[in-house]
Design an enzyme around this catalytic site. Structure first.
Site, PDB file in Angstrom:
ATOM      1  N   GLY A 233       3.909  63.561  21.106  1.00  8.68           N
ATOM      2  CA  GLY A 233       2.748  63.974  20.332  1.00  8.68           C
ATOM      3  C   GLY A 233       2.052  65.159  20.957  1.00  8.68           C
ATOM      4  NE  ARG A 623       0.050  50.000  43.692  1.00  6.69           N
ATOM      5  CZ  ARG A 623       0.009  48.667  43.679  1.00  6.69           C
ATOM      6  NH1 ARG A 623      -1.108  48.038  43.312  1.00  6.69           N
ATOM      7  NH2 ARG A 623       1.056  47.978  44.041  1.00  6.69           N
ATOM      8  CB  ILE A 624       2.675  56.293  41.292  1.00  7.61           C
ATOM      9  CG1 ILE A 624       1.999  57.633  41.647  1.00  7.61           C
ATOM     10  CG2 ILE A 624       3.775  56.487  40.256  1.00  7.61           C
ATOM     11  CD1 ILE A 624       1.216  58.290  40.526  1.00  7.61           C
ATOM     12  CG  ASN A 626       8.060  53.398  36.136  1.00  5.72           C
ATOM     13  OD1 ASN A 626       8.800  54.149  36.778  1.00  5.72           O
ATOM     14  ND2 ASN A 626       8.512  52.593  35.194  1.00  5.72           N
ATOM     15  CD  GLN A 633       4.404  61.606  30.566  1.00  6.09           C
ATOM     16  OE1 GLN A 633       3.544  62.318  30.075  1.00  6.09           O
ATOM     17  NE2 GLN A 633       5.517  61.316  29.930  1.00  6.09           N
ATOM     18  N   GLY A 697      -4.341  58.465  35.206  1.00  5.39           N
ATOM     19  CA  GLY A 697      -3.334  58.905  34.237  1.00  5.39           C
ATOM     20  C   GLY A 697      -2.593  60.130  34.738  1.00  5.39           C
ATOM     21  CB  VAL A 698       0.578  61.046  35.600  1.00  4.10           C
ATOM     22  CG1 VAL A 698       0.050  60.564  36.936  1.00  4.10           C
ATOM     23  CG2 VAL A 698       1.444  59.984  34.936  1.00  4.10           C
ATOM     24  CD  GLU A 700      -4.130  64.792  28.369  1.00  3.83           C
ATOM     25  OE1 GLU A 700      -4.894  63.841  28.536  1.00  3.83           O
ATOM     26  OE2 GLU A 700      -4.285  65.638  27.500  1.00  3.83           O
TER      27      GLU A 700
HETATM   28 MO1  MOS Z   1      -3.677  64.251  24.706  1.00  5.79          MO
HETATM   29  S1  MOS Z   1      -3.996  66.241  24.185  1.00  5.79           S
HETATM   30  O1  MOS Z   1      -5.181  63.509  24.498  1.00  5.79           O
HETATM   31  O2  MOS Z   1      -2.429  63.713  23.740  1.00  5.79           O
END
Ligand code: MOS
Length: 734
Positions: A233, A623-624, A626, A633, A697-698, A700
């Site tokens: 997406g 912490r990662i 996976n 990503q 999160g990773v 973006e």
């Molecule tokens: Mo991201 S641009 O929130 O899929």
């Protein structure tokens, strides 16, 4: 054994379905009696439909209906387009009236028995327009007036700039970019009485359900959104776009399932894009490179219909230590479709400008770019005066520099060589806010020894299915391959949107709590079941390890597989469910993910050939969970960033707003041949402010910083400063 599954490089549990073609994407779902809707799009960017003649099309074989504004009841506007769970990509519903606001807007839909019949008939619909000269370029639009979309200020940025011993003042631009996921947008709509089921490709089944309920005017519980797989997406599928509404109203009208696919050419017009940006950055500094003033003035376009602001100034007050900062964002309105978030929205183009200005300062002061960043290191979030929940950027810089060999960099332009090739080295900082939302998850333990976890969130290709299985496995000891995960269905307990790199931090605590709830129920059953070895025991003394229930004082081997307990009680399974939300206290700290990019380009001046030859990325992402999917990503982000730096640009015809390069031959993205071996390292410090696993999160952050690192490397090799993306060979020939 029970905890090692968190962090492990577990392969995607849905991988086999994908590589064998068994995974069903939006328009793959087989459906009896399906009809095909083919959209007709406007060929002007501004004006109105004067006349529409459908008679020839309607007499074509197989044609069932031709829908347009003149024969369709208007749909509804979303109630709160910019509120969570209720946001449409474009707030004007299709066919609302005769107005045209951008090239590629849907103006009619032909529905036929076959796709070919619908396509053929679509060419016979005659439309006459009243055309008004469109606003396509920034220079066409009236200058921004009224309050800026963002207006941030601390200290006295203007005065301190004027008195600063060293000044940098440049304007940087980034072009419009198109998301272009492999799977194009598409919807199959199926009505059953007054209820509609929508097969979608979406980053948010719950948001999609809410918006469609509002816009097509059907109660929420009568709208069912299904999106088990998503062929990426990148933000373009966060919110519903007009084709989804068209499929729904066409299917209602013809009383058959209707499939509407968005062709690649319209992926450039009617499903969002990253808008171009124009960013002036002024830095005032001391002679030893300490920032005394930072000013960031941004203009970005939105459509005529919506007020989307690309939030380029998000990182400006946070990234570096500086007492005097201002950040202003203005929006102008053009006859182009509504923009939408694209991977690292705002921050990605914003960091290109800020980091480029830092490089311009480094060049001016003859300072090492990394050294300059360390001299301005932000120990706290100076925009909110809050401490960072976990920031290890200094270590990320150091690890990256070591791995890359940065200390060997000779700052002199064109001084480093590999045979006939000139080497250029650049680096940049990365950042992205770390957020978390609420999530609800159900976990079921089955008598056959398997488990199932479900939630109305979705896996957009990032690995969400797999981390669900990992957490259930960690909490129960049931092996990952025995955990079934069901996502992408709005009828499940409501889960979060896959956006803003928040999905991971949001779902992890809910999966854990739901699994624990299921385990507690299991223990309760065990102590109340006659014949169970734990009959009448205190449930608190029991543990579930490796899928076996046992008393805490004895080894797991002494216990019983949990399925046996359920069978004794004649239960098919038991369920746990939990909803988790961010801890109130988490707002006392500022949570961001950080990182550093290091890159090398080679420049062959004889034949003007530029290549990216080495890349090192170091991420400070908590912490990662996976290592395989997280690395995937980050690498994907870097690949996309190289595309942003060197290739990607959606170009609009100034006369009619048509994207000139609306196909994969002319809109260039990175391919394997453009990408060297990519190195990705994580510095792992659990960010326990965000969730019990300490994961951020990773999705973006890998893209941020890439483009400016590239332009710095290009300058180091060639002496040419590129401040307007993408970097073009002709700029380097000067
Ligand atoms: Mo991201 S641009 O929130 O899929």
């Amino acid at each position: 054994m029970s905890t090692s599954v968190i962090g492990a490089a577990v392969s995607r549990i849905d991988g086999k379905l994908k590589v064998t073609g068994a995974a069903r994407y939006a328009v793959d779902h087989p459906m009896d009696q399906i009809a095909y809707g083919v959209g007709i799009h406007s060929t002007i960017a501004n004006g109105a439909i004067a006349r529409i003649d459908t008679s020839a099309a309607e007499s074509m074989p197989g044609v069932i209906a031709v829908l347009h504004h003149g024969n369709t009841d208007p749909l509804f506007r979303p109630a709160n387009p910019f509120e969570h769970d209720s946001r449409a990509g474009e707030s004007r519903p299709p066919f609302e009236d005769d107005k045209v606001y951008y090239y590629g807007q849907f103006v009619a839909l032909v529905v036929a028995n076959t796709f070919e019949q619908a396509q053929d008939a679509a060419t016979r619909v005659k439309i006459e327009y009243q055309e008004v000269k469109p606003l396509v370029r920034l220079s066409d639009a009236p200058p921004p007036s009224g309050a800026p979309a963002r207006n941030y200020k601390r200290g006295d940025p203007d005065g301190s700039f004027k008195s600063a011993p060293v000044q940098i003042d440049f304007t940087y631009t980034t072009p419009a970019e198109t998301h272009n996921p492999m799977e194009m947008h598409g919807t199959i709509a199926v009505w059953n009485g007054n209820k509609v089921t929508l097969y979608e490709t979406t980053q948010g089944v719950v948001n999609h359900q809410h918006v469609m309920s509002e816009m097509i005017g059907v109660p929420l519980e009568d709208v069912h959104v299904i999106s088990p797989f998503c062929g990426s997406g990148f933000g373009g599928k966060l919110f519903p776009w007009p084709h989804s509404m068209l499929a729904a109203i066409a299917a209602r009208k013809v009383e058959r399932p209707v499939k509407v696919s968005v062709p690649r050419s319209l992926m450039f017009t009617t499903v969002g894009h990253r808008p171009f940006t124009q960013q002036r950055v002024r830095i005032g500094a001391t002679k030893d490179g300490k920032l005394v003033s930072l000013q960031h003035d941004v203009v970005t376009p939105s459509s005529i219909i919506d007020a989307y602001a690309e939030n380029c100034t998000e990182p400006t007050p946070v990234l570096y230590s500086c007492a005097n900062v201002s950040a202003q964002q203005h929006v102008v309105h053009l006859n182009i479709g509504t923009p939408t978030p694209m991977r690292g929205p705002g921050t990605t183009p914003g960091l290109f400008a800020i980091e480029s200005a830092m490089d311009d300062l480094a060049i001016k002061l003859n300072l090492d770019p990394l050294d300059l960043r360390l001299r301005n290191y932000a120990e706290m979030d100076e925009s909110s005066n809050k401490p960072f929940s976990s920031k290890h950027l200094r270590e990320a810089y150091q690890k990256g520099a070591e791995r890359f060999g940065w200390s060997r960099r000779n700052p002199k332009v064109g001084s480093m060589r590999d045979g006939d090739l000139i080497l250029g080295w650049g680096m940049a900082s990365c950042t992205w806010p770390a957020g978390r939302g609420s999530a609800e998850v159900r976990v079921r333990l089955n008598a056959d020894g398997t488990a199932r976890a479900s939630s109305a969130t979705q896996d957009i290709g990032t690995g969400t299915y797999t981390i669900f299985a990992q957490v259930v496995s960690e909490k129960t000891g049931i092996p990952v391959e025995k955990v079934d995960v069901v996502l992408g269905d709005s009828s499940l307990p409501p889960g979060p949107m896959s956006g803003g790199s928040t999905g991971n931090a949001s779902v992890l605590p809910a999966i854990a709590a739901a699994a624990e709830d299921a385990v507690n129920t299991l223990k309760g059953v065990a102590v109340k079941t006659e014949g169970s070895p734990f009959f009448n025991a205190d449930a608190k003394t029991l543990n579930l390890t490796g899928g076996r229930l046992h008393t805490q004082d004895k080894s797991p081997d002494s216990g019983v597989p949990f399925g046996e307990i359920l069978k004794m009680r004649r239960l098919a399974g038991i369920e746990g469910q939990a909803k988790t939300s961010p801890d109130e206290n988490s707002h006392k700290l500022s949570s961001h993910t950080f990182g550093a990019q290091f890159c090398e380009v080679t420049w062959d001046p004889g034949i003007a050939r530029l290549r990216v030859s080495r890349w090192v990325t170091v991420m400070d992402a908590g912490r990662i969970i996976n290592h395989k999917t997280a690395r995937n990503q980050i690498l994907g982000g870097v690949v996309m960033g190289i595309g942003m730096g060197l290739f990607e640009e959606t170009r609009y015809d100034q006369r009619n707003g048509k994207p000139l390069n609306n196909n994969f031959a002319d809109y260039i993205v990175s391919t394997n041949a453009d990408i060297p071996e990519l190195d990705c390292i994580f510095v792992e410090y659990p960010d326990l402010n965000l969730n019990e696993y300490g994961a951020r999160g990773v999705g973006e952050i890998g893209l941020t910083g890439v483009a400016s690192a590239l332009t710095m490397a290009v300058h180091h090799a060639t002496g040419v400063r590129v401040r307007d993306l993408p970097i073009r060979i002709e700029q380097l020939l000067a």
